[in-house]
Design a protein around this motif. Structure first.
Motif, PDB file in Angstrom:
ATOM      1  N   ASN A   1       0.852  -1.178   0.000  1.00  0.00           N
ATOM      2  CA  ASN A   1       0.000   0.000   0.000  1.00  0.00           C
ATOM      3  C   ASN A   1       0.896   1.239   0.000  1.00  0.00           C
ATOM      4  O   ASN A   1       1.787   1.366   0.836  1.00  0.00           O
ATOM      5  CB  ASN A   1      -0.910  -0.005   1.240  1.00  0.00           C
ATOM      6  CG  ASN A   1      -1.974   1.064   1.175  1.00  0.00           C
ATOM      7  OD1 ASN A   1      -1.670   2.247   1.109  1.00  0.00           O
ATOM      8  ND2 ASN A   1      -3.225   0.648   1.198  1.00  0.00           N
ATOM      9  N   LEU A   2       0.657   2.155  -0.934  1.00  0.00           N
ATOM     10  CA  LEU A   2       1.521   3.324  -1.070  1.00  0.00           C
ATOM     11  C   LEU A   2       1.264   4.338   0.045  1.00  0.00           C
ATOM     12  O   LEU A   2       0.122   4.583   0.438  1.00  0.00           O
ATOM     13  CB  LEU A   2       1.283   3.993  -2.425  1.00  0.00           C
ATOM     14  CG  LEU A   2       1.587   3.147  -3.668  1.00  0.00           C
ATOM     15  CD1 LEU A   2       1.351   3.970  -4.927  1.00  0.00           C
ATOM     16  CD2 LEU A   2       3.017   2.626  -3.631  1.00  0.00           C
TER      17      LEU A   2
ATOM     18  N   TYR B   1      -5.602  -2.286 -13.002  1.00  0.00           N
ATOM     19  CA  TYR B   1      -4.354  -3.066 -13.019  1.00  0.00           C
ATOM     20  C   TYR B   1      -3.500  -2.639 -14.201  1.00  0.00           C
ATOM     21  O   TYR B   1      -3.974  -2.586 -15.342  1.00  0.00           O
ATOM     22  CB  TYR B   1      -4.724  -4.541 -13.134  1.00  0.00           C
ATOM     23  CG  TYR B   1      -3.575  -5.520 -13.223  1.00  0.00           C
ATOM     24  CD1 TYR B   1      -3.145  -6.221 -12.100  1.00  0.00           C
ATOM     25  CD2 TYR B   1      -2.957  -5.796 -14.433  1.00  0.00           C
ATOM     26  CE1 TYR B   1      -2.127  -7.148 -12.180  1.00  0.00           C
ATOM     27  CE2 TYR B   1      -1.926  -6.721 -14.522  1.00  0.00           C
ATOM     28  CZ  TYR B   1      -1.517  -7.399 -13.397  1.00  0.00           C
ATOM     29  OH  TYR B   1      -0.496  -8.327 -13.487  1.00  0.00           O
ATOM     30  N   ILE B   2      -2.241  -2.313 -13.946  1.00  0.00           N
ATOM     31  CA  ILE B   2      -1.268  -2.059 -15.011  1.00  0.00           C
ATOM     32  C   ILE B   2       0.027  -2.784 -14.642  1.00  0.00           C
ATOM     33  O   ILE B   2       0.339  -2.951 -13.463  1.00  0.00           O
ATOM     34  CB  ILE B   2      -0.999  -0.553 -15.231  1.00  0.00           C
ATOM     35  CG1 ILE B   2      -0.375   0.077 -13.976  1.00  0.00           C
ATOM     36  CG2 ILE B   2      -2.271   0.169 -15.629  1.00  0.00           C
ATOM     37  CD1 ILE B   2       0.091   1.519 -14.189  1.00  0.00           C
ATOM     38  N   ILE B   3       0.764  -3.221 -15.642  1.00  0.00           N
ATOM     39  CA  ILE B   3       1.992  -3.954 -15.370  1.00  0.00           C
ATOM     40  C   ILE B   3       3.101  -3.459 -16.289  1.00  0.00           C
ATOM     41  O   ILE B   3       2.850  -3.101 -17.454  1.00  0.00           O
ATOM     42  CB  ILE B   3       1.778  -5.476 -15.539  1.00  0.00           C
ATOM     43  CG1 ILE B   3       2.997  -6.250 -15.042  1.00  0.00           C
ATOM     44  CG2 ILE B   3       1.418  -5.845 -16.971  1.00  0.00           C
ATOM     45  CD1 ILE B   3       2.731  -7.727 -14.844  1.00  0.00           C
ATOM     46  N   ALA B   4       4.307  -3.400 -15.759  1.00  0.00           N
ATOM     47  CA  ALA B   4       5.451  -2.893 -16.516  1.00  0.00           C
ATOM     48  C   ALA B   4       5.830  -3.864 -17.636  1.00  0.00           C
ATOM     49  O   ALA B   4       5.439  -5.033 -17.629  1.00  0.00           O
ATOM     50  CB  ALA B   4       6.637  -2.662 -15.579  1.00  0.00           C
ATOM     51  N   GLU B   5       6.599  -3.368 -18.593  1.00  0.00           N
ATOM     52  CA  GLU B   5       7.005  -4.206 -19.727  1.00  0.00           C
ATOM     53  C   GLU B   5       7.823  -5.415 -19.293  1.00  0.00           C
ATOM     54  O   GLU B   5       7.807  -6.445 -19.951  1.00  0.00           O
ATOM     55  CB  GLU B   5       7.798  -3.370 -20.738  1.00  0.00           C
ATOM     56  CG  GLU B   5       6.940  -2.341 -21.475  1.00  0.00           C
ATOM     57  CD  GLU B   5       7.732  -1.591 -22.520  1.00  0.00           C
ATOM     58  OE1 GLU B   5       8.940  -1.886 -22.686  1.00  0.00           O
ATOM     59  OE2 GLU B   5       7.154  -0.708 -23.185  1.00  0.00           O
TER      60      GLU B   5
ATOM     61  N   ASP C   1       6.519  -6.097 -12.232  1.00  0.00           N
ATOM     62  CA  ASP C   1       5.925  -5.217 -11.234  1.00  0.00           C
ATOM     63  C   ASP C   1       4.902  -4.311 -11.890  1.00  0.00           C
ATOM     64  O   ASP C   1       4.833  -4.196 -13.117  1.00  0.00           O
ATOM     65  CB  ASP C   1       6.984  -4.403 -10.498  1.00  0.00           C
ATOM     66  CG  ASP C   1       7.715  -3.429 -11.409  1.00  0.00           C
ATOM     67  OD1 ASP C   1       7.753  -3.675 -12.634  1.00  0.00           O
ATOM     68  OD2 ASP C   1       8.243  -2.426 -10.911  1.00  0.00           O
ATOM     69  N   GLY C   2       4.083  -3.680 -11.051  1.00  0.00           N
ATOM     70  CA  GLY C   2       3.051  -2.807 -11.583  1.00  0.00           C
ATOM     71  C   GLY C   2       2.238  -2.201 -10.462  1.00  0.00           C
ATOM     72  O   GLY C   2       2.646  -2.207  -9.286  1.00  0.00           O
ATOM     73  N   TYR C   3       1.055  -1.679 -10.814  1.00  0.00           N
ATOM     74  CA  TYR C   3       0.182  -1.022  -9.846  1.00  0.00           C
ATOM     75  C   TYR C   3      -1.260  -1.469 -10.073  1.00  0.00           C
ATOM     76  O   TYR C   3      -1.645  -1.879 -11.164  1.00  0.00           O
ATOM     77  CB  TYR C   3       0.267   0.501  -9.988  1.00  0.00           C
ATOM     78  CG  TYR C   3       1.613   1.082  -9.653  1.00  0.00           C
ATOM     79  CD1 TYR C   3       1.886   1.586  -8.375  1.00  0.00           C
ATOM     80  CD2 TYR C   3       2.626   1.138 -10.610  1.00  0.00           C
ATOM     81  CE1 TYR C   3       3.131   2.126  -8.069  1.00  0.00           C
ATOM     82  CE2 TYR C   3       3.874   1.676 -10.309  1.00  0.00           C
ATOM     83  CZ  TYR C   3       4.118   2.167  -9.032  1.00  0.00           C
ATOM     84  OH  TYR C   3       5.349   2.693  -8.727  1.00  0.00           O
TER      85      TYR C   3
ATOM     86  N   TYR D   1      -2.045   0.367  -4.996  1.00  0.00           N
ATOM     87  CA  TYR D   1      -1.079  -0.604  -4.481  1.00  0.00           C
ATOM     88  C   TYR D   1      -0.003  -0.858  -5.531  1.00  0.00           C
ATOM     89  O   TYR D   1      -0.295  -0.956  -6.734  1.00  0.00           O
ATOM     90  CB  TYR D   1      -1.766  -1.932  -4.142  1.00  0.00           C
ATOM     91  CG  TYR D   1      -2.697  -1.865  -2.963  1.00  0.00           C
ATOM     92  CD1 TYR D   1      -2.305  -2.334  -1.708  1.00  0.00           C
ATOM     93  CD2 TYR D   1      -3.978  -1.322  -3.084  1.00  0.00           C
ATOM     94  CE1 TYR D   1      -3.166  -2.264  -0.616  1.00  0.00           C
ATOM     95  CE2 TYR D   1      -4.840  -1.251  -2.001  1.00  0.00           C
ATOM     96  CZ  TYR D   1      -4.430  -1.719  -0.770  1.00  0.00           C
ATOM     97  OH  TYR D   1      -5.271  -1.658   0.306  1.00  0.00           O
ATOM     98  N   TYR D   2       1.215  -0.942  -5.063  1.00  0.00           N
ATOM     99  CA  TYR D   2       2.328  -1.386  -5.912  1.00  0.00           C
ATOM    100  C   TYR D   2       2.489  -2.889  -5.714  1.00  0.00           C
ATOM    101  O   TYR D   2       2.330  -3.397  -4.602  1.00  0.00           O
ATOM    102  CB  TYR D   2       3.611  -0.666  -5.506  1.00  0.00           C
ATOM    103  CG  TYR D   2       4.864  -1.181  -6.181  1.00  0.00           C
ATOM    104  CD1 TYR D   2       5.107  -0.940  -7.523  1.00  0.00           C
ATOM    105  CD2 TYR D   2       5.823  -1.905  -5.449  1.00  0.00           C
ATOM    106  CE1 TYR D   2       6.264  -1.402  -8.138  1.00  0.00           C
ATOM    107  CE2 TYR D   2       6.978  -2.365  -6.053  1.00  0.00           C
ATOM    108  CZ  TYR D   2       7.195  -2.120  -7.399  1.00  0.00           C
ATOM    109  OH  TYR D   2       8.335  -2.583  -7.998  1.00  0.00           O
TER     110      TYR D   2
END
Length: 641
Positions: free
Chosen positions: A149-150, A392-396, A400-402, A417-418
């Motif tokens: 949790n950020l 939901y998003i995810i890095a290339e 990891d993502g958020y 959330y990260y």
């Protein structure tokens, strides 16, 4: 008489007050002031034993729309107690979702089966069963996700993250003096603004946050943004407004629309409405494919499958676009599909219509070609909870993502959330009886790694099916077994594709009684006669084929021990035949050992010569070669299993 009149007057006054209270609640509800409406409905229903259907519906809805699920469930439960299975579809759906929201999955699933039978759609029933089995099957293992949790989350709503180079842009209703703090009546929070922050590499935290391109901000909602790969074009969601005032349709409803703009020298310019926007329905939650050729969005436009559906358009080089295309019933349901995100031919989105843990759950579906999608897979815990999980998003790098959630123990309403994750895949198949081809229920699938360490065990369902979750880019030995059945093993190699499914890893197991027969008080392995050439004891191909079956049976039942008994025909002297049969038994044992059977599992070998002839062909009896051949045999007698 006077007292009686006063009593009637008092009752009449009370009825009038109650009627006014309901009217007031209904007015608040129509104004979408659900927080206050819920309070008035609760107060009215607590003090009045009368139960009007419409009041119960709106009381439940008022809480449902502001994610107060336990309170909504209270009124939906009363509604169901009155209407039973005659409850309207949309309220049955909300009732089921509310039960999931308080983790009463058993009751929710039971009602869902009634609900699906009523809809009479085999595809929906099959999808329900598949998603249910997969979701609960994955709960045994580690999903590979770790959530944080950020610290920047506020007491209000923070959600909708989007990557902007090394930074993150997100939506928030945190108090902000620069945009006026105008209150949104739905949730009694300020309207949403877009913020930008730097991302720390070690833990995904957000620092140095500020308003994103202040010239973009309106007096109302500005949220859920998407960027082209070169970061020079943006798409974002905003209230429909005119002259800085909300622009309502004929029904008095203000809808959302998606805007497109260009980023030049750190400012947004050339902002325009997209062609599919309309004052008669909402459009929002834009997302771009990695190559920038396709735009996904959410809408409640007419012709959809449910409350909100996911659509897509193809973007042309000149900025024009095709007509919106609904992603179809594989993705969209009678519920809400929202917050699409598309990367590497995988669509991530949130839904409360697919089988989940409660509220909005995050799913993924693979593009099988021409935007035909696989059955959506629930990402499971801890990504999903019994509350709303979305954005939901995810890095290339796929590591990891958020995401966003209003789950318990957060800092506010919706929190960002990260997450980090390790890669894993699914292996799926079924176990069948090799003779009847019927499914074997409760067969165990034991999974071991390259070091022979057991990773996990899963069991088959009533249809003989199983799903196992294992790490990517590794090798595993899958062994299927069931009491009083043979074993079977397969070596499976996973690839570096997160949440991919390796299908068709099936096993055929043989029942012990199909492999062994009873002869008097002995059990013998069923086998066609092992024929030796006349006067020979070496193992020929024809004999090896049958002996391989013995190897299979003994490998299938690793505790089994046997004794070998060999026999000859009557030709030749009795003494010679005893020696010949002993040699045949010995060569048979040596063959089994050469195929991996431990020597101590063959407790004895014995040659009987011509002592136990099976037919009339004893000494000095004229018989055909075929009749003599019947006596040249070996028996494999089970002494322990």
């Amino acid at each position: 008489m006077k007292n009686y009149v006063l009593l009637l007057l008092f009752l009449s006054l009370g009825f009038t007050l109650y009627a006014q209270r309901v009217k007031h609640a209904n007015q608040l509800f129509e104004e979408m002031n659900y927080i206050e409406a819920a309070q008035v409905y609760d107060d009215y229903l607590a003090k009045n034993d009368e139960r009007e259907i419409e009041t119960l519906k709106k009381a439940g809805d008022a809480h449902y729309l502001i994610s107060e699920i336990p309170e909504a469930l209270k009124w939906y439960t009363e509604l169901y107690s009155i209407q039973g299975e005659a409850m309207e579809n949309d309220y049955m759906f909300k009732y089921i979702q509310s039960l999931r929201g308080v983790r009463d999955y058993k009751k929710a699933d039971g009602l869902a089966e009634v609900y699906l039978k009523r809809k009479n759609n085999p595809m929906l029933i099959a999808r329900f069963m598949e998603q249910k089995k997969e979701l609960w099957g994955m709960q045994e293992g580690n999903s590979g996700y770790i959530l944080y949790n950020l610290s920047t989350n506020s007491e209000n709503s923070d959600f909708g993250p989007a990557f902007y180079g090394d930074q993150l842009v997100y939506s928030s209703s945190k108090k902000n003096n620069e945009t006026g703090n105008k209150i949104y009546v739905w949730n009694q929070q300020p309207f949403l603004d877009l913020y930008i922050a730097d991302r720390t590499k070690n833990n995904g935290e957000l620092v140095n946050e500020k308003l994103f391109m202040e010239g973009l901000a309106s007096r109302y909602h500005d949220a859920t943004i998407a960027f082209s790969k070169d970061l020079d074009t943006i798409y974002y969601t905003s209230n429909m407004s005119k002259n800085n005032k909300l622009f309502n349709n004929a029904d008095g409803i203000n809808n959302f629309h998606v805007m497109r703009g260009l980023i030049k020298e750190g400012e947004v310019s050339d902002v325009e409405d997209l062609i599919f926007n309309s004052k008669d329905y909402s459009v929002g939650h834009p997302a771009l494919s990695g190559d920038g050729k396709y735009l996904f969005f959410v809408s409640d436009m007419p012709g959809g499958f449910g409350d909100t559906d996911i659509y897509m358009v193809q973007l042309n080089p000149d900025g024009s676009m095709t007509q919106p295309k609904n992603l179809g019933p594989e993705i969209n349901t009678e519920g809400r599909e929202m917050f699409p995100y598309y990367q590497d031919d995988v669509l991530y989105f949130s839904s409360d219509g697919h089988y989940g843990l409660g509220g909005l759950d995050i799913f993924q579906a693979k593009n099988l070609g021409d935007f035909r999608f696989s059955v959506p897979q629930n990402l499971g815990k801890p990504i999903n909870s019994s509350k709303d999980d979305f954005s939901y998003i995810i890095a290339e790098n796929q590591e990891d993502g958020y995401m966003s959630s209003n789950r318990s123990m957060g800092k506010g309403d919706d929190d960002i959330y990260y997450f980090t994750r390790s890669c894993y895949q699914f292996v799926a198949g079924k176990v069948l009886d090799s003779f009847t081809k019927k499914p074997l229920k409760n067969a165990a699938i034991i999974i071991k790694d390259q070091f022979d360490a057991k990773i996990k065990t899963v069991t088959t369902d009533s249809q003989g099916k199983y799903v196992a979750q294992v790490p990517c880019n590794d090798e595993f030995l899958f062994t299927a077994e069931k009491n009083n059945y043979s074993k079977a093993s397969k070596l499976i190699t996973t690839e570096n594709v997160h949440r991919d499914t390796i299908s068709g890893v099936n096993f055929l197991l043989s029942a012990y009684q199909d492999l062994v027969e009873t002869d008097g008080d002995e059990e013998k392995i069923k086998i066609d006669p092992i024929f030796f050439e006349f006067n020979q004891y070496d193992i020929r191909p024809k004999a090896a084929k049958q002996l391989d079956h013995i190897v299979y049976v003994m490998q299938s039942f690793p505790e089994m021990k046997i004794k070998i008994e060999s026999h000859t025909d009557s030709r030749g002297s009795d003494t010679y035949n005893l020696i010949l049969s002993q040699n045949r038994a010995k060569s048979t044992k040596e063959y089994l050992i050469s195929q991996g059977i431990a020597e101590n599992r063959i407790v004895s070998i014995k040659g009987y010569g011509e002592i136990e002839i099976l037919n009339r062909c004893s000494n000095n009896v004229e018989c055909s070669d075929e009749e003599h051949e019947e006596n040249r045999r070996s028996d494999f007698i089970v002494v322990e299993r």
